[in-house]
Scaffold this motif. Structure first.
Motif, mmCIF file in Angstrom:
data_model
loop_
_atom_site.group_PDB
_atom_site.id
_atom_site.type_symbol
_atom_site.label_atom_id
_atom_site.label_comp_id
_atom_site.label_asym_id
_atom_site.label_seq_id
_atom_site.Cartn_x
_atom_site.Cartn_y
_atom_site.Cartn_z
ATOM 1 N N VAL A 40 0.822 -1.211 0.000
ATOM 2 C CA VAL A 40 0.000 0.000 0.000
ATOM 3 C C VAL A 40 0.859 1.266 0.000
ATOM 4 C CG1 VAL A 40 -1.577 1.377 1.433
ATOM 5 C CG2 VAL A 40 -2.019 -1.056 1.055
ATOM 6 N N ARG A 41 0.527 2.197 -0.905
ATOM 7 C CA ARG A 41 1.184 3.502 -0.940
ATOM 8 C C ARG A 41 0.178 4.649 -0.823
ATOM 9 N NH1 ARG A 41 3.442 1.538 -5.578
ATOM 10 N NH2 ARG A 41 2.892 3.416 -6.750
ATOM 11 N N PHE A 42 -1.111 4.292 -0.884
ATOM 12 C CA PHE A 42 -2.180 5.286 -0.761
ATOM 13 C C PHE A 42 -3.259 4.699 0.143
ATOM 14 C CE2 PHE A 42 -0.172 5.544 -4.885
ATOM 15 C CZ PHE A 42 0.130 6.886 -5.013
ATOM 16 N N VAL A 43 -3.679 5.442 1.157
ATOM 17 C CA VAL A 43 -4.714 4.965 2.069
ATOM 18 C C VAL A 43 -5.841 5.981 2.125
ATOM 19 C CG1 VAL A 43 -5.292 4.280 4.423
ATOM 20 C CG2 VAL A 43 -3.069 3.669 3.468
ATOM 21 N N ARG A 144 0.678 8.159 1.100
ATOM 22 C CA ARG A 144 -0.221 9.293 0.866
ATOM 23 C C ARG A 144 -1.582 8.965 1.441
ATOM 24 N NH1 ARG A 144 1.137 11.880 -3.870
ATOM 25 N NH2 ARG A 144 -0.456 13.433 -3.328
ATOM 26 N N LEU A 145 -2.167 9.937 2.167
ATOM 27 C CA LEU A 145 -3.427 9.716 2.874
ATOM 28 C C LEU A 145 -4.518 10.646 2.367
ATOM 29 C CD1 LEU A 145 -2.081 9.503 6.548
ATOM 30 C CD2 LEU A 145 -2.383 7.641 4.903
ATOM 31 N N ALA A 146 -5.747 10.131 2.368
ATOM 32 C CA ALA A 146 -6.914 10.932 2.012
ATOM 33 C C ALA A 146 -8.082 10.512 2.899
ATOM 34 C CB ALA A 146 -7.282 10.738 0.542
ATOM 35 N N GLY A 202 -4.056 -0.608 -7.525
ATOM 36 C CA GLY A 202 -3.478 -1.783 -6.891
ATOM 37 C C GLY A 202 -2.619 -1.455 -5.686
ATOM 38 N N ALA A 203 -2.259 -0.174 -5.523
ATOM 39 C CA ALA A 203 -1.440 0.246 -4.388
ATOM 40 C C ALA A 203 -2.245 1.054 -3.385
ATOM 41 C CB ALA A 203 -0.257 1.077 -4.875
ATOM 42 N N ALA A 204 -3.577 1.017 -3.533
ATOM 43 C CA ALA A 204 -4.453 1.807 -2.662
ATOM 44 C C ALA A 204 -5.286 0.898 -1.763
ATOM 45 C CB ALA A 204 -5.371 2.699 -3.500
ATOM 46 N N LEU A 205 -5.584 1.406 -0.573
ATOM 47 C CA LEU A 205 -6.390 0.690 0.415
ATOM 48 C C LEU A 205 -7.387 1.661 1.012
ATOM 49 C CD1 LEU A 205 -6.783 -1.841 2.380
ATOM 50 C CD2 LEU A 205 -5.223 -0.617 3.925
ATOM 51 N N MET A 206 -8.637 1.200 1.148
ATOM 52 C CA MET A 206 -9.634 2.001 1.855
ATOM 53 C C MET A 206 -9.959 1.344 3.180
ATOM 54 S SD MET A 206 -13.371 3.429 0.792
ATOM 55 C CE MET A 206 -14.271 4.412 1.999
ATOM 56 N N ILE A 207 -10.054 2.154 4.240
ATOM 57 C CA ILE A 207 -10.446 1.680 5.562
ATOM 58 C C ILE A 207 -11.802 2.288 5.900
ATOM 59 C CG2 ILE A 207 -9.860 1.626 8.016
ATOM 60 C CD1 ILE A 207 -6.936 1.859 7.243
ATOM 61 N N ARG A 219 -16.342 -0.909 -6.105
ATOM 62 C CA ARG A 219 -16.669 -0.316 -7.401
ATOM 63 C C ARG A 219 -15.499 0.479 -7.982
ATOM 64 N NH1 ARG A 219 -22.799 2.102 -6.266
ATOM 65 N NH2 ARG A 219 -23.868 0.092 -6.079
ATOM 66 N N ALA A 220 -14.662 1.015 -7.096
ATOM 67 C CA ALA A 220 -13.511 1.787 -7.554
ATOM 68 C C ALA A 220 -12.296 0.904 -7.813
ATOM 69 C CB ALA A 220 -13.159 2.858 -6.521
ATOM 70 N N GLY A 221 -12.408 -0.386 -7.512
ATOM 71 C CA GLY A 221 -11.287 -1.294 -7.744
ATOM 72 C C GLY A 221 -10.173 -1.157 -6.735
ATOM 73 N N VAL A 222 -10.536 -0.821 -5.483
ATOM 74 C CA VAL A 222 -9.556 -0.601 -4.423
ATOM 75 C C VAL A 222 -9.744 -1.657 -3.342
ATOM 76 C CG1 VAL A 222 -8.885 1.001 -2.572
ATOM 77 C CG2 VAL A 222 -9.414 1.879 -4.859
ATOM 78 N N ARG A 223 -8.652 -2.193 -2.825
ATOM 79 C CA ARG A 223 -8.775 -3.170 -1.745
ATOM 80 C C ARG A 223 -9.336 -2.499 -0.500
ATOM 81 N NH1 ARG A 223 -3.007 -5.509 -1.122
ATOM 82 N NH2 ARG A 223 -2.947 -4.936 -3.310
ATOM 83 N N PHE A 224 -9.904 -3.318 0.398
ATOM 84 C CA PHE A 224 -10.671 -2.772 1.520
ATOM 85 C C PHE A 224 -10.303 -3.476 2.817
ATOM 86 C CE2 PHE A 224 -14.447 -2.811 4.301
ATOM 87 C CZ PHE A 224 -14.730 -1.457 4.379
ATOM 88 N N LEU A 225 -10.166 -2.697 3.883
ATOM 89 C CA LEU A 225 -9.987 -3.232 5.222
ATOM 90 C C LEU A 225 -11.098 -2.669 6.096
ATOM 91 C CD1 LEU A 225 -8.268 -4.861 7.266
ATOM 92 C CD2 LEU A 225 -7.020 -2.736 7.733
ATOM 93 N N GLY A 226 -11.896 -3.565 6.666
ATOM 94 C CA GLY A 226 -13.014 -3.129 7.479
ATOM 95 C C GLY A 226 -12.634 -2.945 8.937
#
Length: 265
Positions: A40-43, A144-146, A202-207, A219-226
């Motif tokens: 991961v390089r973007f969260v 990088r964080l958003a 492929g380098a992004a993760l959503m929490i 839908r955005a094609g981003v891996r997910f951590l709940g």
């Protein structure tokens, strides 16, 4: 003591064996988290839940009831079904009105009313345990964080500034607009963040802590951590399809720190 309880106690490990038994699941969880976050390089963080409990001082249920009362005082309570009137989530009520009167002055006024409630709630918001450390660690190692949220971006910015975290995210805070059809589970805010940061999916993760977060990430094609702070939230996330869940950010913070140390020069 019954024979059954004796047998039960006899099967319970103690001493070093007990410590080894208890440590094994934690080691497995750490290994899984490492696998999830190493590339991961973007969260992308959802706000209310993973970062804080925004309405900790004034429950969201009360805000939802006040919103329904606001409609009632204006003779508009009939816009809602009986089920919608009992909803504990003000965003469900807001969406319900928007579906019937999209982009109307009424929806604009309601959205502004909710924004004021969110801004007021910042003063009593409760930080999620270990999240400040997690955010600062990821930021320090160059990730990088958003924030991608259904909350008003001005409320998010105010909260982060109070916690000394705004510089970890700014300017990448993507929240509710007046077009309520774009709230999650629509991936609009996720797509905005990815595009603005030039992020590889492929380098992004959503929490996130809600099914709508998972669906938006999917839908955005981003891996997910709940993040599921209780079993009810965990059940909802699993039912939506989320595979990777944590009930605390403590171990995730430790894993991110350990990865950062191995990458340090």
């Amino acid at each position: 003591m019954t024979p059954e309880s004796t047998r039960s106690e006899a099967t319970q490990p103690d001493g070093p064996q007990a410590e080894t038994t208890q440590a094994a699941p934690k080691a497995d969880e750490a290994a899984l988290l490492r696998k999830v976050v190493t590339p991961v390089r973007f969260v992308l963080f959802d706000f209310d839940g993973p970062i804080c409990r925004l309405f900790a001082g004034r429950p969201a249920t009360t805000v939802a009831q006040d919103l329904v009362q606001w409609l009632k005082e204006r003779g508009l309570r009939g816009l809602l079904t009986d089920d919608e009137k009992e909803q504990p989530d003000p965003y469900v009520v807001l969406r319900a009105v928007d579906r019937r009167h999209p982009r109307s002055d009424l929806v604009v006024e309601l959205e502004q009313w909710l924004t004021r409630q969110e801004l007021a709630a910042v003063a009593t918001a409760m930080p999620t345990a270990y999240v400040d450390r997690l955010i600062r660690t990821w930021s320090a190692v160059g990730v990088r964080l958003a924030v991608t949220t259904n909350n008003a971006p001005c409320a998010v910015s105010r909260y982060l500034e109070r916690r000394g975290l705004l510089e970890c995210f700014s300017p990448h805070i993507y929240g509710r607009t007046q077009d309520l059809s774009l709230l999650k589970p629509d991936p609009y805010c996720v797509e905005r963040a990815l595009h603005a940061m030039g992020a590889e999916r492929g380098a992004a993760l959503m929490i996130g802590d809600a099914p709508s977060d998972y669906v938006a990430a999917e839908r955005a094609g981003v891996r997910f951590l709940g993040y599921a702070r209780n079993e009810h939230k965990a059940e909802l996330l699993r039912a939506a399809g989320a595979e990777h869940l944590v009930d605390s950010l403590e171990q995730l913070s430790s894993v991110v720190y350990a990865i950062g140390r191995t990458k340090a020069p």
